[in-house]
Design a protein around this motif. Sequence first.
Motif, PDB file in Angstrom:
ATOM      1  N   CYS A  71     -32.786   9.009 -31.064  1.00  0.00           N
ATOM      2  CA  CYS A  71     -31.765   7.947 -31.125  1.00  0.00           C
ATOM      3  C   CYS A  71     -31.240   7.789 -32.566  1.00  0.00           C
ATOM      4  CB  CYS A  71     -32.367   6.637 -30.643  1.00  0.00           C
ATOM      5  SG  CYS A  71     -31.294   5.226 -30.910  1.00  0.00           S
ATOM      6  N   PRO A  72     -29.941   8.061 -32.810  1.00  0.00           N
ATOM      7  CA  PRO A  72     -29.459   8.025 -34.204  1.00  0.00           C
ATOM      8  C   PRO A  72     -29.654   6.681 -34.908  1.00  0.00           C
ATOM      9  CG  PRO A  72     -27.885   9.165 -32.821  1.00  0.00           C
ATOM     10  CD  PRO A  72     -28.901   8.544 -31.903  1.00  0.00           C
ATOM     11  N   CYS A 119     -23.850   6.320 -27.412  1.00  0.00           N
ATOM     12  CA  CYS A 119     -23.529   7.711 -27.753  1.00  0.00           C
ATOM     13  C   CYS A 119     -24.081   8.706 -26.745  1.00  0.00           C
ATOM     14  CB  CYS A 119     -24.036   8.057 -29.144  1.00  0.00           C
ATOM     15  SG  CYS A 119     -25.831   8.204 -29.264  1.00  0.00           S
ATOM     16  N   ILE A 127     -26.996  10.217 -26.649  1.00  0.00           N
ATOM     17  CA  ILE A 127     -27.912  11.251 -27.144  1.00  0.00           C
ATOM     18  C   ILE A 127     -29.293  11.118 -26.485  1.00  0.00           C
ATOM     19  CG2 ILE A 127     -29.171  11.991 -29.235  1.00  0.00           C
ATOM     20  CD1 ILE A 127     -26.535  11.718 -30.746  1.00  0.00           C
ATOM     21  N   GLU A 186     -29.221  12.844 -23.201  1.00  0.00           N
ATOM     22  CA  GLU A 186     -29.176  14.287 -23.408  1.00  0.00           C
ATOM     23  C   GLU A 186     -30.567  14.803 -23.814  1.00  0.00           C
ATOM     24  OE1 GLU A 186     -25.629  16.044 -25.684  1.00  0.00           O
ATOM     25  OE2 GLU A 186     -27.292  16.169 -27.094  1.00  0.00           O
TER      26      GLU A 186
END
Lengths: 75, 647
Positions: free
Chosen positions: A20-21, A42, A44, A47
């Motif tokens: 997780c950014p 986002c 991510i 994914e």
Amino acid sequence: MVPTIDAFRCDGCGVCVQRCPPQIMGLIRGKAALLTDLCEECGICAEACPIGAIRFRLPHRDFQPKHDAYRPVPR
Amino acid sequence: MKPGEKKYPHIFRPFRIGKMEMKNRIKYASTETNFNYGDGFVSDKEVAYMEAQARGGAAIVTTQGAYTDPRGEGKGYVGMMGIWDDKFIPGLKRIADVIHKYDAKAVLQLMHCGRVGGIELDYTVGPSVVKQRIPRFREPREMTVEQIETAIQEHIDGALRCQEAGFDAVEISGIVGYLVSNFISAYTNRRTDAFGGTVEKRAEFMRRIVAGIRKAVGPDYPIIIRLCGDELLHDRGGNTPEESLQVIQIAERAGIDCLSVTAGWQESAVSVISRDVPMGTWLPIAERMKKNLKVPVAMAYRLFLPGIVEEAMRANRLDIWEMCRPMIADPFLPNKILEGREEEILPCMACNICLARLFRDAELCCFVRPSLGHESEPEYGFYGFAKAARPKKIWIIGAGVAGLQVGAIAAEKGHQVTITDRADHTGGQLAAAAHGPWGDDEFLRLVRYLEHRCRKFGVKFELGRTVTKEEVKASDADEVVIATGAVPRTDIPGADGKNVVSCLDLFEGRAKVGRRVVILGDGGVAISTALLLLHRGGHEVTLVGPAKKPGRDVNPSYIWRYMSKLKEGKAVLVMQTKVEAITAEGVAVVAPDGPKTIPADTVVLAEMRSVQDLAKARKGVAVVGDALLPRRANAAILDGYRLGMRL
């Protein structure tokens, strides 16, 4: 659209937490969880999830004939 | 005469494409949104977004690309509209109607995504089997002649449906790697039949579509086509600019009424639309088209400011100003220019988060405008926030973008807002970052916008004042918002040494650095710091951090540029490494290959931590932006917006 986590499938591997950014995910009782207020949507995490336990899909609504927009055009 | 008409007479002069009248020369260019239903039907969300664009004052509003085939081969985005059956016409008509309601011309784009399509299939199609450069995309299957004929017919059928749905013109997408461009480019078309080989044969697919549509829609219905003026694929054997021009001239002869010219493919290895490309860079391509064509030439691509466009139009280099991202950020951009309210334009930062989201099957999203996709939801305040029933006294500490965003919304709602900051200017870290190279000065446009917005609604600013805990405790404000941002971490032995500087001081010119510089950090801030030093020149830069690769928090559309710039500047990356201490000689670290000292003249701290000193001064304060958790600037805006909505 904030991702939703399938707690019944999540095995707590923590890959999403790692990826997780903004780093707003963690594990609660061994299951992935996220701070929805801080989610940047986002995708991510979805994914990254190796078992597909995070859902991040747009609605796939079928043709809704009841909806005003889809009344047949008079020809 | 309105102020904009006086200042930008060319932009606001009526124009025409074929027989289609335009009230000015601004066109909202086609952008995918992923707002529609997965089965191709238009959603209310999409209609609301299109309505916003139509109300904004552009002469032409173009829809997103609609895929033309029932198999879904042309579908490159999960929320893309379909036009492969008559059942889609009523939904599409809603878009045409809403655009017409606000006196704009409605144009529908047909788009077969080709080698980047087949989003929901286990295959994708293209003229030839050519490997993809971008890992997300797959190697396509070669289309048979029969499949090509079907695709041509589907485009023609699509154009007829577009006409039936009430659109004023049809646009064909032949750019960046979609099917039409796949046929045109020597890189992706290796065929030896009637659809490949010479330039004429490679253009045949496009020519047949244009000629077929022209025959079907009649002589007066405008056809616009988007084609590449320069593919920027020289390293891959793509078309030369001369070949691209030849193709475009074939399109003109086939019966188009307007050319929208672009540069670059998704697979191009050079920056095309990011912030490091100066505005107006691609105008020579438009100019070249103007010199060689009779039909009007439109262009988007880094034309964010009206001054640049007005000048280009005056010099006869461009006919129509197209915009995607600047109008995603602010659909009202045309009207704001027209009414002389340019300082009220919410500026696009060319951050490309919008694209990154689309490529991850998420909805379109905008760094600067969280209301994107929520235009019909009053609580998001796209058309203005409603006044609060009980105005409150709100004190915001920190005039960075998070604080300014909260303040702008709160004040618009009628609250009595004060923003206090230690610095003598607004903008916080973003103002510091604006000292960075390659177009980062554009960040100041966002800071100025937010400050202007705050001032417009009567926010009181107290700049150059440091707030104490006692003041927060004693304050009579109903709400206190802590937006004090972040500073570099200093919890490393030796961080107080003379050879150590903060990245923020470096950006704002308060710190000097030696030749050999070690930057501690692996996030976007550390990368920006490295880029700043490399751009200044004369430094040997080393980046040290615990991550496997730097820039996990950086948008994928930017990270590759940054990495290649770091490589060009010969920056050394020491990753998966723990910093033990800073000494007079350099940095003592434990790298994967064991402990060592990296020699340095200066060490720059660039790993951020929240400044939360005031958060515990009293109960019930709200904390936003980096003060809550250090992230990117888009998160600061998002936090500020979400909190603002709740105040």
